[in-house]
Design a protein around this motif. Structure first.
Motif, short mmCIF file in Angstrom:
data_model
loop_
_atom_site.label_atom_id
_atom_site.label_comp_id
_atom_site.label_asym_id
_atom_site.label_seq_id
_atom_site.Cartn_x
_atom_site.Cartn_y
_atom_site.Cartn_z
N VAL A 4 0.87 -1.17 0.00
CA VAL A 4 0.00 0.00 0.00
C VAL A 4 0.91 1.22 0.00
O VAL A 4 1.80 1.35 0.85
CB VAL A 4 -0.92 0.00 1.25
CG1 VAL A 4 -1.76 1.26 1.29
CG2 VAL A 4 -1.78 -1.25 1.28
N VAL A 5 0.73 2.12 -0.96
CA VAL A 5 1.60 3.29 -1.09
C VAL A 5 0.84 4.55 -0.70
O VAL A 5 -0.28 4.78 -1.16
CB VAL A 5 2.13 3.42 -2.55
CG1 VAL A 5 3.01 4.64 -2.69
CG2 VAL A 5 2.88 2.16 -2.95
N HIS A 6 1.48 5.35 0.16
CA HIS A 6 0.91 6.63 0.58
C HIS A 6 1.86 7.73 0.12
O HIS A 6 3.03 7.73 0.49
CB HIS A 6 0.78 6.69 2.11
CG HIS A 6 -0.11 5.64 2.68
ND1 HIS A 6 -1.48 5.75 2.69
CD2 HIS A 6 0.18 4.45 3.26
CE1 HIS A 6 -1.99 4.67 3.26
NE2 HIS A 6 -1.01 3.87 3.61
N LEU A 7 1.36 8.68 -0.67
CA LEU A 7 2.17 9.77 -1.20
C LEU A 7 1.66 11.10 -0.68
O LEU A 7 0.47 11.40 -0.77
CB LEU A 7 2.13 9.80 -2.73
CG LEU A 7 2.67 8.57 -3.46
CD1 LEU A 7 2.35 8.65 -4.94
CD2 LEU A 7 4.15 8.44 -3.24
N ASP A 23 3.80 -3.90 5.04
CA ASP A 23 3.68 -3.83 3.58
C ASP A 23 3.14 -2.49 3.12
O ASP A 23 2.28 -2.41 2.25
CB ASP A 23 2.81 -4.97 3.04
CG ASP A 23 3.43 -6.33 3.31
OD1 ASP A 23 4.63 -6.47 3.04
OD2 ASP A 23 2.73 -7.22 3.80
N ARG A 24 3.68 -1.41 3.72
CA ARG A 24 3.27 -0.06 3.33
C ARG A 24 4.50 0.76 2.98
O ARG A 24 5.57 0.58 3.53
CB ARG A 24 2.50 0.62 4.47
CG ARG A 24 1.20 -0.09 4.79
CD ARG A 24 0.59 0.43 6.08
NE ARG A 24 -0.44 -0.49 6.52
CZ ARG A 24 -1.73 -0.21 6.52
NH1 ARG A 24 -2.15 0.97 6.10
NH2 ARG A 24 -2.60 -1.08 6.94
N GLU A 45 8.39 1.04 4.45
CA GLU A 45 9.36 1.98 3.90
C GLU A 45 8.89 3.41 4.15
O GLU A 45 7.75 3.75 3.82
CB GLU A 45 9.51 1.78 2.39
CG GLU A 45 10.10 0.46 1.98
CD GLU A 45 10.27 0.33 0.48
OE1 GLU A 45 10.53 1.35 -0.18
OE2 GLU A 45 10.11 -0.79 -0.02
N PHE A 46 9.78 4.22 4.71
CA PHE A 46 9.50 5.64 4.94
C PHE A 46 10.57 6.44 4.21
O PHE A 46 11.76 6.31 4.51
CB PHE A 46 9.53 5.96 6.44
CG PHE A 46 8.48 5.26 7.24
CD1 PHE A 46 7.23 5.84 7.42
CD2 PHE A 46 8.72 4.01 7.81
CE1 PHE A 46 6.25 5.21 8.18
CE2 PHE A 46 7.74 3.36 8.55
CZ PHE A 46 6.51 3.96 8.73
N THR A 47 10.17 7.26 3.26
CA THR A 47 11.10 8.09 2.48
C THR A 47 10.63 9.54 2.53
O THR A 47 9.47 9.83 2.25
CB THR A 47 11.16 7.61 1.01
OG1 THR A 47 11.51 6.22 0.99
CG2 THR A 47 12.19 8.41 0.23
N LYS A 63 13.58 -4.63 9.74
CA LYS A 63 13.61 -4.57 8.26
C LYS A 63 12.86 -3.36 7.70
O LYS A 63 12.46 -3.36 6.53
CB LYS A 63 13.10 -5.86 7.67
CG LYS A 63 13.98 -7.06 7.99
CD LYS A 63 13.47 -8.33 7.36
CE LYS A 63 14.38 -9.49 7.51
NZ LYS A 63 14.75 -9.95 8.78
N THR A 64 12.64 -2.34 8.51
CA THR A 64 11.99 -1.11 8.05
C THR A 64 13.03 -0.21 7.40
O THR A 64 14.15 -0.10 7.89
CB THR A 64 11.33 -0.39 9.24
OG1 THR A 64 10.33 -1.26 9.78
CG2 THR A 64 10.69 0.91 8.82
N LYS A 65 12.67 0.44 6.30
CA LYS A 65 13.56 1.38 5.62
C LYS A 65 13.24 2.79 6.09
O LYS A 65 12.08 3.21 6.07
CB LYS A 65 13.37 1.30 4.10
CG LYS A 65 13.86 0.00 3.50
CD LYS A 65 13.68 -0.01 1.99
CE LYS A 65 14.10 -1.34 1.41
NZ LYS A 65 13.87 -1.40 -0.05
#
Length: 190
Positions: A4-7, A23-24, A45-47, A63-65
């Motif tokens: 699931v992608v949050h922008l 899985d986000r 993943e947090f960018t 295993k979190t980015k």
């Protein structure tokens, strides 16, 4: 399962405590006044994200980015950062409480810690080259076999660092902070 992608979203005053979020992917997101205490954020993943005044105490980050993630005014007590995905890792901390946090064996080059309370944290075998601890309380925090080259400790206080068990070339200290480098030798400094 697809991620699931949050922008470019803002999450405000959401209670995620003791929940599992996986899985986000979060890109350019802001988390304000959210409670993640005792949550499992493993595998996310947090960018380019900012956590502002959030409680992340005891959060699981296996295993979190964390890439270009900024923590401002956050409570991060007991967080084990040592198990995150360290492939692309970039964080900064401002006005945060990082008591009992574990940063061991991470590459945290040029990481900024500003006005943080970092008590009883673990930086063993951590590469902090070029980092800075501006006005940080490092009471009972462990630096052992760490790369502290060019680290700025000039305004840090309550630290106890053994220069014989860390790489410290060009690390910066104020004259008032020299006592924290000599405690091991039990010297009396007036």
């Amino acid at each position: 399962m697809a991620k699931v992608v949050h922008l470019q979203k803002t999450f405000d005053k959401i209670d995620y405590s003791a929940q599992k979020l996986s899985d986000r992917e979060f890109q350019d997101c802001i988390f304000k006044n959210c409670d993640f205490s005792n949550s499992i954020l493993s595998g996310n993943e947090f960018t380019d994200c900012t956590f502002d005044t959030c409680n992340l105490s005891m959060v699981k980050l296996d295993k979190t980015k964390l890439n270009e993630v900024h923590f401002i005014g956050c409570k991060l007590m007991g967080v084990d950062f040592s198990n995150i995905n360290a492939f692309i890792l970039s964080m900064s901390f401002k006005n945060c409480m990082l008591h009992f946090a574990n940063f061991s064996r991470l590459k945290l080059k040029k990481t900024e810690f500003e006005e943080c309370s970092i008590k009883e944290a673990n930086f063993s075998e951590t590469d902090l080259k070029g980092s800075a601890f501006h006005r940080c309380d490092l009471e009972r925090t462990v630096f052992e076999r760490s790369n502290l080259e060019s680290v700025d400790f000039r305004t840090a206080y309550n630290f106890n660092i053994d220069p014989e068990s860390n790489l410290m070339k060009k690390a910066r200290f104020s004259s008032s902070g020299l006592e924290g480098l000599l405690i091991r030798h039990q010297l009396l400094i007036d």
